[in-house]
Design an enzyme around this catalytic site. Structure first.
Site, PDB file in Angstrom:
ATOM      1  N   CYS A 187     -22.892   3.746 -15.743  1.00  0.00           N
ATOM      2  CA  CYS A 187     -22.504   4.982 -16.428  1.00  0.00           C
ATOM      3  C   CYS A 187     -23.611   5.650 -17.236  1.00  0.00           C
ATOM      4  O   CYS A 187     -23.538   6.846 -17.487  1.00  0.00           O
ATOM      5  CB  CYS A 187     -21.246   4.798 -17.258  1.00  0.00           C
ATOM      6  SG  CYS A 187     -21.300   3.414 -18.363  1.00  0.00           S
ATOM      7  N   GLY A 243     -21.321   2.073 -26.477  1.00  0.00           N
ATOM      8  CA  GLY A 243     -20.557   2.813 -27.482  1.00  0.00           C
ATOM      9  C   GLY A 243     -20.943   4.281 -27.462  1.00  0.00           C
ATOM     10  O   GLY A 243     -22.116   4.618 -27.300  1.00  0.00           O
ATOM     11  N   CYS A 244     -19.957   5.142 -27.605  1.00  0.00           N
ATOM     12  CA  CYS A 244     -20.218   6.588 -27.516  1.00  0.00           C
ATOM     13  C   CYS A 244     -19.948   7.300 -28.842  1.00  0.00           C
ATOM     14  O   CYS A 244     -19.920   8.532 -28.883  1.00  0.00           O
ATOM     15  CB  CYS A 244     -19.350   7.216 -26.434  1.00  0.00           C
ATOM     16  SG  CYS A 244     -19.590   6.472 -24.828  1.00  0.00           S
ATOM     17  N   GLY A 245     -19.689   6.540 -29.897  1.00  0.00           N
ATOM     18  CA  GLY A 245     -19.423   7.192 -31.184  1.00  0.00           C
ATOM     19  C   GLY A 245     -18.183   8.066 -31.127  1.00  0.00           C
ATOM     20  O   GLY A 245     -17.419   8.034 -30.156  1.00  0.00           O
ATOM     21  N   GLY A 303     -17.344  10.297 -28.151  1.00  0.00           N
ATOM     22  CA  GLY A 303     -16.609   9.740 -27.011  1.00  0.00           C
ATOM     23  C   GLY A 303     -15.349   9.021 -27.462  1.00  0.00           C
ATOM     24  O   GLY A 303     -14.795   8.203 -26.720  1.00  0.00           O
TER      25      GLY A 303
END
Lengths: 100, 878
Positions: free
Chosen positions: B255, B427-429, B432
């Site tokens: 991803c 992790g996308c914070g 996301g």
């Protein structure tokens, strides 16, 4: 009327299997059973499952089981494991929903 | 998410209960494991994972038909070998970190039972990674595999579990949900199961959303859509090479892999030509149209999962055109408004969008278009040599990892191209919908307990450097070699001839300027007026001659003379604790300040305080900083010989209040105690004699020294409630400071000698000892013979102490009466009506007064109200 003999069993340093003497004691219908953890340093999943089993059996026979001399490390294992009968045996509540 | 038990869920519920219970028991047992034991288990699991990597890659490919087996092997190895390398020496049991400067110890606690959702794209590497991370952190883990990859995921879990078990891990610490049509439902039940502590979701957006809505703490990591900016300063050939490595890795299933390239127009032809040269196909407009129709699911505008991880030739064929069999990537130029282009979405396959831009700003904006089209917070990349470009890009883009001059997919995994934590969960914070932007790892799977040790602040004693203390010491002025002093004084000092005395003592070469416009207490217009004069005269020093008001004015004038950029509103802002206050004072004052007190009270010549009246708000502003300390103090009692009786008394009571308050202050020390006690003794001894014989230089000298000693005490221990009340009251009723202090003295002495309703929270004041301090004052003043009540001195009980304190209070009362000093508000002639009317606002300003911070008790507003009430009627002897 039941006899009020109290049997005391001392758990070894590692509790990782059933202790046959305790099982036998349950068969003999003593009314009180005290399990002493003073030497116990470690308890495994099998040990926990055995404790749960004897507590359930004891309950069905109206035998009062108490735990004593629990070190914090072992007491914490009981708290985290959240096994109803074990929590009862250490005098706690089984409703463990967190609150804040 | 609310998950209720349905009729056909009964069996599932039992299974879920079993899995959760086993995991819970294991997590409980795991808490007993040592770091050594844990590390041995992790090592055994890593070895097993390395050995099984080829097999598991093969199984994953066979089951999912996605990606490239060889790349999956690499991913599996990264997940075990790289992770192991990064975590093997990390502490995860017990004390894991000692923050020496902060005096905090961090202790690791497992989070408990983790429900781990794993994706179809990385079904085995994710399981390897999460199993190892959980073993290292002593957590139990239940895997919920993707249905399309359940066999390979569960095989991985089994291999990891068996290796762990043989190394001594607790039975049941890894578990998995068997493949079945009800797998999803069972996962839902576990998501809300009371024995599950944390959901660790890696995978599709829907599952991540479900995890977040379960009500459990969740580490949900999700979809990306990586924009990569190829700036003209980049090394084109190396950049293209990296992008091809990255986008073809496992056929683009990672991803963080590149989704849309944003290329500077200036180099775009070169870039595209390099892609072609290395085996990529640049699609025509019609091919792009065809690709758009099959790569993106028209219904929900997301990628077509059937093409995820497929090779370029297969995808082209599905779209209806042919490319060479070994084509690495299908490049599609996105023209027009790319925000509306079908192919702007995430494409986990070797289909790569690109757009040409004519400026840096456009380049970053197009990257933001991609960034905010489904991948906010995930990953971005930039190829550039220009550090300013990289900085601008970094500041603009919203991504947890910004990969510079490296492939984003393998770069994002961490370990191979950079030192990011190795992970399979990104992790996308909040962009996301996640709680972290980390490369999720062991740190995220621990509850960190923090053990902050109590702060014990250093106690520093500071005061004016040079103190000349004998009568006649004014003559020392000559030795100070002042060339151009600015003399600040009151009109009264001029009239009394004191200024002339000073001028006489200056070297004949000195050119002095005199400012004598101060009447009463200083305010800001007065400061401005003095500043205008001193600037005009360009003075090298300031001589302050007068009472506290003059000395305070001089301190403030010097500060603003040396640092005109300072703002009064900022440096006078109130604070709870001076060690944490927000304002900063400069520490490089160059203008010398010589303080010459002409009254014996304020102690300003040795204190770091200055008080300024705010005429608009009727409050007093306190400036507090060691910078305000004068450089020289001249304590010449000759200058006090002509003081009027009322000023002599008021200022002496000010000094007496200083000594009584410094003694019980929460900042008191042995140093300040000694000063406070001796000051108290000198005042009680000398004041009555001075009042009888105002020209007694010996007693004037004692009184003058007492004021300076008390000043040093409050300069380091500060004052308390009495001053807070006096400041507020004095400002409203325009009462001289010393007099205002004396009317509250009996009230606060009584209040502070009783066990407070609330204690003051100060780390360096561990025990309330105000009563003991008052007893010490009683003893130091030698009051036993005066005691009119019977006390068993050998008994140190609280009751005994209270009796001795009563003796002290009686002494202070008798002393004040003998000097005819008012001890209540009524005695000042203020009407009860006028006073009552002001009490509400007095309470507010008293509570906010900084003097209150060091009082031994913490009075609430209702207490302050009572104290004001008690202070009104004429005092009677306690």
């Amino acid at each position: 009327m039941k006899a009020t003999h109290e049997q005391i069993f001392i758990i070894p340093d590692v509790l990782d299997k059933a202790i046959s003497e305790v099982d036998s004691c349950l068969v003999k219908n003593n009314s009180k059973l005290s399990i002493d953890f003073k030497n116990c340093q470690f308890i495994s999943v099998d040990g926990l499952e055995w404790l749960e089993e004897i507590l359930v059996r004891a309950d069905s026979k109206n035998i009062n089981v108490t735990f004593c001399n629990l070190k914090p490390e072992i007491y914490k294992v009981f708290k985290i494991a959240r096994v109803d009968v074990i929590l009862k045996a250490i005098g706690g509540q089984t409703d463990f929903a967190p609150f804040c | 998410m609310v998950s209720s038990l349905e009729k056909n869920d009964v069996g599932l519920d039992l299974k879920a209960n079993y899995l959760a219970r086993q995991a819970r028991l294991a997590s409980a047992v795991f808490t007993q494991y040592t770091q050594e034991k844990v590390d041995a288990i992790v090592k055994a699991m890593t070895i097993a994972a390395i050995e099984a990597s080829p097999l598991l890659a093969q199984k994953a490919y066979q089951e999912t038909k996605m990606g490239v087996v060889e790349d999956k092997i690499l991913k599996n190895l990264v997940a075990c070998e790289f992770l192991y390398n990064q975590v093997k020496d990390k502490k995860t049991v017990g004390e894991i970190n000692v923050l020496v400067d902060e005096n905090i110890v961090e202790i690791a606690e497992p989070v408990g039972v983790i429900l781990a959702l794993t994706p179809v794209t990385n079904p085995t590497s994710t399981v390897i990674f999460k199993s190892l991370a959980c073993a290292k952190t002593r957590n139990s883990i239940i895997f919920s595999p993707h249905l399309m990859a359940a066999d390979s995921s569960n095989l991985t879990a089994k291999i990891m579990y068996e290796a762990a078990l043989s190394a001594g891990a607790p039975k049941g610490f890894i578990a998995w949900i068997e493949k079945s049509p009800r797998l999803r439902r069972q996962t839902e039940l576990l998501m809300v199961h009371p024995d599950v502590d944390l959901i660790f979701a890696t995978g599709g957006t829907q599952m991540v959303k479900a995890a977040h809505s379960s009500g459990k703490p969740a580490l949900g990591v999700g979809a990306g859509n990586t924009p990569v900016y190829l700036h003209k300063s980049a090394d084109i050939k190396a950049s293209v090479n990296d992008i091809i490595i990255s986008k073809t890795f496992d056929n683009g299933t990672e991803c963080p892999s590149e989704q849309t390239l944003v290329i500077d127009e200036e180099v775009s032809d070169l870039v595209i030509s390099e892609f072609k040269h290395l085996g990529c196909h640049v699609c025509s407009d019609s091919e792009i149209e065809k690709l758009g129709n099959i790569v993106v699911d028209g219904r929900n505008k997301t990628m077509n999962y059937k093409l995820v991880g497929q090779d370029a030739a297969f995808i082209a064929k599905q779209a209806g055109f042919d490319v060479a069999e070994n084509t690495k990537i299908l490049l599609c130029e996105l023209k027009g408004n790319i925000q509306k282009h079908k192919l702007i979405v995430e494409k986990l396959m070797p289909v790569l969008g690109f757009v040409r831009v004519d400026t840096l700003e456009n380049g970053i904006n197009r990257c933001l278009d991609v960034n905010y089209a489904g991948g906010t917070g995930h990953t971005s990349g930039i190829f550039a040599k220009d550090e300013n470009v990289i900085k601008l890009f970094t500041n603009s883009i919203n991504a947890g990892r910004i990969i510079v001059n490296s492939p984003t997919s393998i770069g994002g995994l961490g370990g191979l191209y950079n030192n990011l934590n190795t992970t399979l969960s990104f992790g996308c914070g909040t962009g996301g919908g996640n709680i972290t932007t980390d490369n999720v790892g062991i740190k995220n799977l621990l509850n960190i307990k923090r053990l902050p040790h109590r702060k014990n602040f250093s106690v520093i004693f500071k005061t004016t450097k040079q103190i000349y203390s004998n009568p006649g010491s004014l003559s020392y002025l000559k030795e100070l070699n002042l060339k151009n002093p600015f003399i600040i004084c009151s009109q009264n000092a001029v009239k009394r001839g004191i200024v002339n005395q000073v001028l006489d003592k200056l070297p004949s070469s000195s050119i002095a300027n005199v400012f004598s416009q101060l009447t009463g207490e200083p305010d800001w217009p007065c400061v401005e007026s003095a500043l205008a004069k001193i600037k005009e005269a360009s003075c090298d020093s300031i001589i302050a001659i007068g009472g506290g008001s003059v000395l305070d004015l001089a301190k403030i004038v010097r500060l603003f003379y040396d640092h005109p950029q300072l703002k009064l509103s900022e440096i006078a802002i109130s604070f709870l604790d001076f060690r944490h206050r927000m304002c900063e004072f400069p520490n490089d004052l160059t203008t010398k300040l010589i303080a010459i007190p002409t009254t014996s009270g304020t102690g300003s010549e040795v204190t770091p305080f200055a008080v300024l009246k705010d005429n608009n708000k009727h409050v007093k502003l306190s400036l507090i900083d060691e910078t305000l300390l004068p450089d020289v103090a001249i304590i010449d009692a000759n200058l006090t010989l002509n003081l009027p009786e009322s000023i002599t008394k008021d200022t002496a009571f000010d000094a007496l209040t200083h000594s009584l308050e410094a003694l019980v202050s929460t900042f008191a020390s042995d140093y300040t105690d000694g000063l406070a006690l001796e000051a108290m003794r000198l005042i009680i001894e000398a004041l009555p004699k001075v009042l009888k014989d105002p020209c007694s230089i010996v007693n004037r000298h004692k009184l003058h020294n007492a004021a300076t000693l008390a000043g040093m005490a409050i300069g380091n221990a500060s004052v308390g409630l009495n001053h807070a009340m006096a400041h507020s009251f004095g400002a409203v009723f325009d009462i001289p400071h010393g007099l205002a202090n004396s009317v509250f003295l009996m009230t606060t002495l009584k209040y502070n000698s009783q066990i407070p309703n609330k204690f003051m929270a100060q780390s360096n004041y561990p025990q309330w000892i105000a009563d003991l301090k008052y007893v010490r004052a009683f003893e130091y003043l030698g009051l036993y013979p005066e005691l009119s009540i019977s006390v068993d001195y050998t008994n140190e009980s609280f009751e005994t102490r209270q009796k001795l304190i009563l003796g002290l209070r009686q002494k202070i009362y008798d002393f004040a009466r003998s000097c005819n000093q008012p001890l209540s508000v009524e005695e000042l002639g203020i009407s009860a009506h006028d006073y009552e009317k002001q009490i509400p606002s007095l309470i507010q300003t008293t509570f906010m007064d900084m003097s209150l911070r060091t009082n031994p008790g913490y009075p609430l507003m209702k207490d302050i109200y009572k104290l004001y009430q008690e202070s009104y009627p004429r005092r009677v002897r306690p």
